[in-house]
Scaffold this motif. Structure first.
Motif, PDB file in Angstrom:
ATOM      1  N   SER A  44       3.547   6.969  -2.901  1.00  0.00           N
ATOM      2  CA  SER A  44       3.592   6.196  -4.145  1.00  0.00           C
ATOM      3  C   SER A  44       4.019   7.059  -5.331  1.00  0.00           C
ATOM      4  O   SER A  44       4.726   6.590  -6.226  1.00  0.00           O
ATOM      5  CB  SER A  44       2.248   5.519  -4.413  1.00  0.00           C
TER       6      SER A  44
ATOM      7  N   HIS B  90       0.832  -1.203   0.000  1.00  0.00           N
ATOM      8  CA  HIS B  90       0.000   0.000   0.000  1.00  0.00           C
ATOM      9  C   HIS B  90       0.865   1.252   0.000  1.00  0.00           C
ATOM     10  O   HIS B  90       0.406   2.317  -0.380  1.00  0.00           O
ATOM     11  CB  HIS B  90      -0.935   0.016   1.211  1.00  0.00           C
TER      12      HIS B  90
ATOM     13  N   TYR C  16      -1.710   4.444  -8.521  1.00  0.00           N
ATOM     14  CA  TYR C  16      -2.399   5.719  -8.338  1.00  0.00           C
ATOM     15  C   TYR C  16      -1.990   6.700  -9.441  1.00  0.00           C
ATOM     16  O   TYR C  16      -0.810   6.973  -9.618  1.00  0.00           O
ATOM     17  CB  TYR C  16      -2.052   6.291  -6.958  1.00  0.00           C
ATOM     18  N   LYS C  17      -2.963   7.189 -10.170  1.00  0.00           N
ATOM     19  CA  LYS C  17      -2.747   8.162 -11.252  1.00  0.00           C
ATOM     20  C   LYS C  17      -1.752   7.670 -12.302  1.00  0.00           C
ATOM     21  O   LYS C  17      -1.003   8.446 -12.870  1.00  0.00           O
ATOM     22  CB  LYS C  17      -2.267   9.500 -10.689  1.00  0.00           C
TER      23      LYS C  17
ATOM     24  N   GLN D 199      -0.127   7.513   1.746  1.00  0.00           N
ATOM     25  CA  GLN D 199       0.366   6.456   0.859  1.00  0.00           C
ATOM     26  C   GLN D 199       0.337   6.901  -0.598  1.00  0.00           C
ATOM     27  O   GLN D 199       1.223   6.537  -1.373  1.00  0.00           O
ATOM     28  CB  GLN D 199      -0.464   5.182   1.046  1.00  0.00           C
ATOM     29  N   ARG D 200      -0.649   7.687  -0.970  1.00  0.00           N
ATOM     30  CA  ARG D 200      -0.724   8.201  -2.345  1.00  0.00           C
ATOM     31  C   ARG D 200       0.474   9.097  -2.648  1.00  0.00           C
ATOM     32  O   ARG D 200       1.096   8.978  -3.704  1.00  0.00           O
ATOM     33  CB  ARG D 200      -2.030   8.957  -2.567  1.00  0.00           C
TER      34      ARG D 200
ATOM     35  N   THR E 216       3.386   2.995  -9.279  1.00  0.00           N
ATOM     36  CA  THR E 216       2.154   3.137  -8.502  1.00  0.00           C
ATOM     37  C   THR E 216       0.930   2.885  -9.372  1.00  0.00           C
ATOM     38  O   THR E 216       0.944   3.166 -10.575  1.00  0.00           O
ATOM     39  CB  THR E 216       2.055   4.533  -7.860  1.00  0.00           C
TER      40      THR E 216
ATOM     41  N   ASN F 280      -0.088   0.176  -4.320  1.00  0.00           N
ATOM     42  CA  ASN F 280      -1.526   0.307  -4.454  1.00  0.00           C
ATOM     43  C   ASN F 280      -2.022   1.082  -3.227  1.00  0.00           C
ATOM     44  O   ASN F 280      -2.520   0.491  -2.279  1.00  0.00           O
ATOM     45  CB  ASN F 280      -2.166  -1.080  -4.535  1.00  0.00           C
ATOM     46  N   PRO F 281      -1.861   2.408  -3.233  1.00  0.00           N
ATOM     47  CA  PRO F 281      -2.128   3.203  -2.035  1.00  0.00           C
ATOM     48  C   PRO F 281      -3.609   3.326  -1.698  1.00  0.00           C
ATOM     49  O   PRO F 281      -4.463   3.264  -2.583  1.00  0.00           O
ATOM     50  CB  PRO F 281      -1.531   4.558  -2.390  1.00  0.00           C
TER      51      PRO F 281
END
Length: 108
Positions: free
Chosen positions: A45, A16, A58-59, A41-42, A56, A35-36
């Protein structure tokens, strides 16, 4: 099972993206697929992704599936090389660290 032990045997870490997990991955030189969930965590990442020591979810570009990201992390030596360089840099900073200066600062 102890995460540090598992990472010492791993080629890839799916996480995460908490800071402790990231630092353990760096110290074991294991590229990460993040995988945040939480905002912290985002951010972590995105930093890992920008440093090219992991990827990541994310985005990220929608054209890359999780399987493609895993394949990239396992087969692209850039990630392993970048995480090795970062680990060396961190270890060199730790060696230069003067704990007496920190204690002096805290006591003031």
């Amino acid at each position: 099972m102890n995460q540090k032990y598992v990472l010492s045997k791993a080629d890839l870490f799916i996480t995460h993206g908490g800071m402790n997990s990231i630092m353990e991955a760096i110290s074991n030189e294991v590229p990460m697929l993040l995988n945040p969930i939480t905002p912290e965590q985002r951010i972590n990442s995105l930093i890992v992704n920008n440093k090219k020591i992991g990827i990541t979810n994310y985005k990220r570009d929608k054209w890359k599936t999780t399987g493609e990201a895993i394949e990239d992390l396992l087969n692209n030596s850039m990630y392993k090389s970048n995480i090795h360089k970062l680990n060396l840099k961190i270890n060199n900073e730790i060696k230069r660290f003067d704990s007496n200066k920190l204690l002096d600062f805290i006591e003031r």
